[in-house]
Scaffold this active site. Sequence first.
Site, PDB file in Angstrom:
ATOM      1  N   PHE A 424       0.801  -1.218   0.000  1.00 14.11           N
ATOM      2  CA  PHE A 424       0.000   0.000   0.000  1.00 14.11           C
ATOM      3  C   PHE A 424       0.838   1.274   0.000  1.00 14.11           C
ATOM      4  CE2 PHE A 424       0.982   0.292   4.262  1.00 14.11           C
ATOM      5  CZ  PHE A 424      -0.001   0.138   5.222  1.00 14.11           C
ATOM      6  N   GLU A 425       0.143   2.372  -0.356  1.00 13.41           N
ATOM      7  CA  GLU A 425       0.779   3.674  -0.618  1.00 13.41           C
ATOM      8  C   GLU A 425       1.835   3.561  -1.709  1.00 13.41           C
ATOM      9  OE1 GLU A 425       1.836   6.195   2.592  1.00 13.41           O
ATOM     10  OE2 GLU A 425       0.129   5.615   3.826  1.00 13.41           O
ATOM     11  N   GLY A 426       1.563   2.690  -2.674  1.00 12.10           N
ATOM     12  CA  GLY A 426       2.473   2.467  -3.793  1.00 12.10           C
ATOM     13  C   GLY A 426       3.207   1.159  -3.619  1.00 12.10           C
TER      14      GLY A 426
END
Length: 646
Positions: A424-426
């Site tokens: 997550f968050e990339g």
Amino acid sequence: MSAPPLKKPVVTEREARQVAEAARERDWRKPSFAKELFLGRFRLDLIHPHPLPTDEAVRRGEQFLTKLRAFCETKVDGALIEREARIPDEVINGLKELGALGMKIDPKYGGLGLTQVYYNKALALVGSASPAIGVLLSAHQSIGVPQPLKMFGTPEQKQKFLPRCARTDISAFLLTEPDVGSDPARLATTAVPDGDDYVLDGVKLWTTNGVVADLLVVMARVPKSDGHKGGITAFVVETDTPGVTVENRNAFMGLRGIENGVTRFHQVRVPAANRIGPEGAGLKIALTTLNTGRLSLPASCVAAGKWCLKIAREWSEAREQWGKPIAHHEAVGSKISFIAATTFALEAVLDLSSQMADEDRNDIRIEGALAKLFASEMGWRIADELVQIRGGRGFETADSLRARGERAVPAEQMLRDLRINRIFEGSTEIMHLLIAREAVDAHLSVAGDLIDPEKSLSDKARAGANAGVFYAKWLPKLVTGTGQLPRAYGEFHPAGHPDLAAHLRYVERSARKLARSTFYAMSRWQGRMETKQVFLGRIVDIGAELFAMSAACVRAELLRTTDGHGREAYQLADVFCRQSRLRVEELFGRLWSNTDDVDRKVVKGVLGGAYEWLEQGVIDPSGEGPWIADATPGASEKENVHRPIR
């Protein structure tokens, strides 16, 4: 009367790239250590001497950490949160009373106004007590309502929402959809203008904090029309607005206490005054917010590394095998060394990036992304090594260990909790592409038109002339450099300490080699460069290692001159750099000697069914249902499981 919702956009790969490109920050108004590193220029002066917080920032930060530690030690039961998969309301309310919801919010809005450095220290501390609490506070402040409003909100919006976010209201960030992850060009949630309002319709997935949130940042597509530019746009949405339904509270392999769900919007009216920034700026707002927001993930990884080191040390001294503690067996000792050295480097990367963010002298968009990428990968490896050191006890749950009379060490939980950081968050793969795009920005700025099939011959001729001038000046500088001078960076080799100067010389030489490799690849593949994702990933991983080595050396020198642990810091930095150099050499070798071509052939065969025979002999335990849930706009048919904290 609102217009009917738009159909899900159908976009080509090129169109998707154009949307992502339009959302990038194009200008570099401030220097960037990492950007220079990828260009073959080792700008040690940008990070050394190590930047430091002000005395006032330290005073306020340490004062809050003292209160937070006392709260965590007396009010937080991490094992209970893991068992019940929920943070008790009284714990969340206690955090509100402490001011933990407003750590990054300016005091004039009721917040604590902590620096990025101390915000990260607080997240690491509370996250070590319960990772779920760390995620709740991070999602609220790093990417939720406070950060976008701080950077892009109007004075009226800040006055209206920030005091609530600082003390009472939990916020969440809603971008992902059931069929839209890292490709926002296909965003289907719509916000149709209607008088002084927008009408939202759509479904959002994996809404961390969404189940308990009072305020949401929602990304939606505004249709282009008269008086409306349209495009992906950001809105602040009150969760008690009619038509907002939390349809499901999701459950995961780790972080079991997080309040992550599915949120549906049906004819939700949002005042135009709640729009953040202009229409079409939503994706740029999201990406800019993440530049510093991503630093919360390295904070959790640093906390994990510190805890893993503590457990590895205590356990490896207590557990004996073949006549001596297992720490004295080389196979285990090498793992302990890796955990210690890598934890030191992770903290160095985090503190350096955070302090640069606080000073605001440098553009840290690449540094923040590298910190997230490197920490999420290394944090996972550290936890995996701890499980291996613990053996069967590492695979056993803390509750089971407690039940049979042993210390309840949640090593397997740590492994489960950290795994999501690589997604997550990339995700790691997306971070590779994002960082690679920034790393080659200088090349594309001068030579991009040469490889763009849509550019005219005159455009290509102009680009060719510009590229000739740029490369005539740049390429000769990649041949020799400071890293070839035997006494360069001599201040990093004080008497009686390991020689960190040699590692910095290696970084300088490797940065030039990395830049030459990137240039050669662009010359070789030209317009196909963007398809060489695995190659680009290796380029970025080399850059991440070089950044981490630089940060570790600079931190060691800082501790030597300001702290009583300088000698030990130098030793840890030396060991980390030696380990990192081995990884860098392997990555350089794999740039040109790899299985990328044959891998593509195998993938083509797999998708074409050539290897289906290999799948036989097993039973698929998966349940029935579509691969991707239906997200057709419309009224919700499910119970609203939204749970406000009271």
